[in-house]
Design a protein around this motif. Structure first.
Motif, PDB file in Angstrom:
ATOM      1  N   ASP A  65      20.442  44.307  34.506  1.00 52.95           N
ATOM      2  CA  ASP A  65      21.491  45.167  35.043  1.00 52.95           C
ATOM      3  C   ASP A  65      22.065  44.440  36.256  1.00 52.95           C
ATOM      4  O   ASP A  65      21.814  43.242  36.431  1.00 52.95           O
ATOM      5  N   GLU A  66      22.810  45.119  37.096  1.00 55.27           N
ATOM      6  CA  GLU A  66      23.435  44.410  38.219  1.00 55.27           C
ATOM      7  C   GLU A  66      22.435  43.963  39.281  1.00 55.27           C
ATOM      8  O   GLU A  66      22.743  43.086  40.093  1.00 55.27           O
ATOM      9  N   HIS A  67      21.219  44.520  39.263  1.00 59.44           N
ATOM     10  CA  HIS A  67      20.241  44.230  40.310  1.00 59.44           C
ATOM     11  C   HIS A  67      19.054  43.378  39.874  1.00 59.44           C
ATOM     12  O   HIS A  67      18.504  42.629  40.680  1.00 59.44           O
ATOM     13  N   VAL A  68      18.613  43.535  38.631  1.00 56.10           N
ATOM     14  CA  VAL A  68      17.395  42.853  38.180  1.00 56.10           C
ATOM     15  C   VAL A  68      17.600  42.148  36.849  1.00 56.10           C
ATOM     16  O   VAL A  68      18.520  42.478  36.087  1.00 56.10           O
ATOM     17  N   PHE A  69      16.718  41.216  36.588  1.00 56.65           N
ATOM     18  CA  PHE A  69      16.697  40.475  35.331  1.00 56.65           C
ATOM     19  C   PHE A  69      15.250  40.456  34.870  1.00 56.65           C
ATOM     20  O   PHE A  69      14.352  40.181  35.671  1.00 56.65           O
ATOM     21  N   SER A  70      15.011  40.747  33.598  1.00 55.98           N
ATOM     22  CA  SER A  70      13.657  40.787  33.058  1.00 55.98           C
ATOM     23  C   SER A  70      13.564  39.894  31.830  1.00 55.98           C
ATOM     24  O   SER A  70      14.474  39.881  30.990  1.00 55.98           O
ATOM     25  N   GLU A 129      16.465  47.657  50.558  1.00 54.60           N
ATOM     26  CA  GLU A 129      17.362  48.180  49.515  1.00 54.60           C
ATOM     27  C   GLU A 129      17.165  47.427  48.197  1.00 54.60           C
ATOM     28  O   GLU A 129      17.150  48.024  47.120  1.00 54.60           O
ATOM     29  N   ARG A 130      16.980  46.120  48.275  1.00 54.80           N
ATOM     30  CA  ARG A 130      16.752  45.347  47.063  1.00 54.80           C
ATOM     31  C   ARG A 130      15.397  45.683  46.444  1.00 54.80           C
ATOM     32  O   ARG A 130      15.247  45.678  45.229  1.00 54.80           O
ATOM     33  N   LEU A 159      14.475  46.813  42.687  1.00 54.58           N
ATOM     34  CA  LEU A 159      13.474  46.051  41.943  1.00 54.58           C
ATOM     35  C   LEU A 159      12.418  46.978  41.352  1.00 54.58           C
ATOM     36  O   LEU A 159      12.114  46.892  40.162  1.00 54.58           O
ATOM     37  N   ILE A 160      11.874  47.883  42.138  1.00 51.21           N
ATOM     38  CA  ILE A 160      10.804  48.743  41.627  1.00 51.21           C
ATOM     39  C   ILE A 160      11.330  49.694  40.551  1.00 51.21           C
ATOM     40  O   ILE A 160      10.618  50.000  39.592  1.00 51.21           O
ATOM     41  N   LEU A 161      12.558  50.125  40.668  1.00 53.04           N
ATOM     42  CA  LEU A 161      13.143  50.953  39.609  1.00 53.04           C
ATOM     43  C   LEU A 161      13.288  50.149  38.315  1.00 53.04           C
ATOM     44  O   LEU A 161      13.041  50.665  37.222  1.00 53.04           O
TER      45      LEU A 161
END
Length: 145
Positions: free
Chosen positions: A29-34, A64-65, A69-71
């Motif tokens: 998504d816009e915040h994380v990569f898995s 905030e990051r 990340l945890i979400l």
């Protein structure tokens, strides 16, 4: 490497984020990569990393990051559970070489566990078959809610 240092944008995770290295992608998504860990400790070992950071470890990351990340970790862990039906899920994060960290880009491990199946050693189990990793990534990705 110690807990302190300078971010190296030539690390493997930075290269994966830039599309310079291949991976078995699970979710983005816009915040994380898995993506799947290529040296898995167990079948389905998945990594989640923040996309827009130069934090080498959890201690360096902005709050905030970390919340994003945890979400992302929770979302992917739920998909791992739905796809692979493990008896448990280990979620770990290392800070510094002495703790077991080998890649200096903040990342979280999601490791499914099954009763009676031994956990492999971090980074010592040999490189996984990429076709199998891609199949697992697709299985997990299909369960992302």
């Amino acid at each position: 490497m110690s807990l302190d240092g300078t971010y190296d944008d030539a690390n493997i995770f930075a290269k994966i984020l830039r599309g310079e290295m291949p991976c078995a992608r699970v979710f983005e998504d816009e915040h994380v990569f898995s993506f799947m860990d290529v040296f898995p400790q167990a079948r389905g070992h998945t990594l989640v990393i923040p996309k827009h950071t130069q934090a080498r470890n959890l201690l360096e990351e902005e709050p905030e990051r970390l919340s994003h990340l945890i979400l992302g970790v929770q979302r992917v862990a739920r998909a791992v559970r739905a796809a692979l039906n493990p008896d448990g899920i280990m979620i770990s994060q290392f800070n510094g070489a002495v703790s077991g960290q080998t890649i200096y880009h903040l990342h979280v491990h999601i490791i499914p566990r099954w009763e009676g199946v031994a956990l492999g050693r971090h980074g010592d189990g040999g490189m996984a078959d990429m076709d199998e990793l891609k199949r697992l990534a697709d299985q997990i990705s299909d369960k992302i809610a």
